[in-house]
Write an enzyme that holds these catalytic residues in place. Sequence first.
Site, mmCIF file in Angstrom:
data_model
loop_
_atom_site.group_PDB
_atom_site.id
_atom_site.type_symbol
_atom_site.label_atom_id
_atom_site.label_comp_id
_atom_site.label_asym_id
_atom_site.label_seq_id
_atom_site.Cartn_x
_atom_site.Cartn_y
_atom_site.Cartn_z
ATOM 1 N N GLY A 1 41.644 45.665 39.013
ATOM 2 C CA GLY A 1 42.065 45.904 37.637
ATOM 3 C C GLY A 1 41.012 45.354 36.714
ATOM 4 C CG HIS A 2 37.869 47.062 35.190
ATOM 5 N ND1 HIS A 2 37.089 47.505 36.213
ATOM 6 C CD2 HIS A 2 38.087 48.116 34.394
ATOM 7 C CE1 HIS A 2 36.859 48.783 36.051
ATOM 8 N NE2 HIS A 2 37.443 49.174 34.966
ATOM 9 C CB THR A 3 40.547 43.849 30.434
ATOM 10 O OG1 THR A 3 41.556 43.345 31.292
ATOM 11 C CG2 THR A 3 41.084 43.984 29.035
ATOM 12 C CB THR B 1 49.524 40.525 41.606
ATOM 13 O OG1 THR B 1 48.481 39.551 41.479
ATOM 14 C CG2 THR B 1 49.104 41.590 42.603
ATOM 15 N N GLY B 2 49.526 39.541 38.353
ATOM 16 C CA GLY B 2 49.966 38.442 37.484
ATOM 17 C C GLY B 2 49.932 37.080 38.159
ATOM 18 C CG ASP C 1 40.080 38.676 39.768
ATOM 19 O OD1 ASP C 1 40.386 39.855 39.557
ATOM 20 O OD2 ASP C 1 40.645 37.960 40.614
ATOM 21 C CD GLU C 2 33.368 38.785 40.891
ATOM 22 O OE1 GLU C 2 33.901 39.869 40.534
ATOM 23 O OE2 GLU C 2 33.214 38.476 42.081
ATOM 24 C CE LYS D 1 34.148 43.654 39.925
ATOM 25 N NZ LYS D 1 34.894 42.421 40.184
ATOM 26 C CG ASN E 1 42.616 46.739 45.754
ATOM 27 O OD1 ASN E 1 42.123 47.664 45.139
ATOM 28 N ND2 ASN E 1 42.076 46.262 46.856
ATOM 29 C CG LEU F 1 28.378 29.294 29.399
ATOM 30 C CD1 LEU F 1 28.218 28.642 30.773
ATOM 31 C CD2 LEU F 1 27.004 29.536 28.796
ATOM 32 C CD GLN G 1 38.870 45.215 45.365
ATOM 33 O OE1 GLN G 1 38.145 46.016 45.917
ATOM 34 N NE2 GLN G 1 39.924 45.585 44.689
ATOM 35 N NE ARG H 1 42.380 36.600 38.256
ATOM 36 C CZ ARG H 1 42.041 37.240 37.141
ATOM 37 N NH1 ARG H 1 41.385 36.613 36.186
ATOM 38 N NH2 ARG H 1 42.350 38.501 36.982
ATOM 39 N N GLY I 1 32.432 35.101 25.246
ATOM 40 C CA GLY I 1 33.748 35.421 24.691
ATOM 41 C C GLY I 1 34.160 36.799 25.152
#
Length: 425
Positions: free
Chosen positions: A40-42, A302-303, A13-14, A16, A38, A333, A225, A306, A416
């Site tokens: 997910g990215h936006t 999974t919602g 969840d960095e 990426k 497993n 940042l 991941q 974190r 952002g």
Amino acid sequence: MAVTAVVGLQWGDEAKGKIVDLLTDQHEIVVRYLGGNNAGHTVMFQGQTYKLSLLPAGVLRPGVTSVISNGVVINPKALLQEIESIRSRDVVIHRLLISDRAHIIFPYHMAEEAALEKGRGDQAIGTTMRGIGTCYRDKAGRTHAIRMGELVRPELLRQRLHEVVPQKNLVLHALDPECPPFDADAILSEYSGYADQLRPHVIDTSAYLHRALADRKSILFEGAQGSLLDIDHGTFPYVTSSNSSGCGIHPGSGVPERAIEKMIGVVKAYTTRVGGGPCPTELLDDIGQHIRDEGREYGTVTGRPRRCGWFDAVATSYGARISGVDCLAVMLLDVLSKLDEVKVCEAYEIGGERTTDFPSHAVDLARATPVYRTLPGWKKDIQGVRKLKDLPTAARAYLDAIAELVDRRVEIVSVGPDRDQTVIV
Ligand code: IMP
């Protein structure tokens, strides 16, 4: 850029997706080489937001070939749903190639995982319940594995399911007597339909990638991941079941690491983790909640909320070494902009001894007390900043501390969510 890789250096969840998205335009081929749905990215494309899970970011771009290589475990139903959801938004998927060596997730993988996680009680790994670990387990065990090359051959699929499903039912019954048995013919009929839709995409992707290398095509490897979730090098057993650090590119695609010209390590400006396992810098206080709220830190798949904490340079520099990254992209940042002071964990104290080595065992990591370097906050909105020199001095000092402690140059800073809210250093 010729051959580039983007890998996460923390617990996933960095963000990426944003870096992959920025780089996709500069590459002809984008490869997803590990994990499954497993991840997910936006991704933002032409002003629209897309949530991708199995599909490489390249699918949104005409002219880019997207490859799902052998290291990925594929739930065909989930993959087809994802393809359909993209098509329904009028995006034409131009060229999608899927490895005939990729392993297939079946419904019994989810059932087995549910029984195993339940059996661990409060020691549960906290998996995404997508059958990822149980599918990789079958891959390593070999006898119960079914690959894409078998899924798309009707006779082979029939034969394999009739061998595997009765044995799976025995195992499942032993793990959870209430688990209803699976029917091989029902699975065969459902999965034959998926196979018919996926068959045109299935090829030997390793051979394809080696031809692309010989033709000097530009290739982007898109990590999923993060390095600390790596099955070999992460916080075992609280990890995912594949090599999610940079180490996974070679086994997951067939492309040797020496072919990669630039490896970018993506880190968040703080730490997050989902699922179980130790996380030394986790903040169980108002600051942790503030970071969660400001960073919208809830799982894409999974919602789940974190776990949030300060930047952990011991863990991240370990991730950077294992993955062999050349430089860093520091994401989110801006999330820290309202804090009076910010902290970076520069060492651990374990059993009264100070160390910068990342422990091999979760029990030792659980005993680690972070030793912090405290820096002043910048208390200024930085979302409009586009040049390093325009960042507040305190924000630059914070980036310098990360670069020094992780021992890598910071080349990209994200301030952002939008594509243009990026500082190229
Ligand atoms: P699995 O990959 O579903 O087996 O889950 C194993 C561990 O990896 C759990 O702690 C998950 O929360 C974590 N995990 C898996 N995928 C991701 C991801 O994309 N981001 C962050 N954590 C993940």
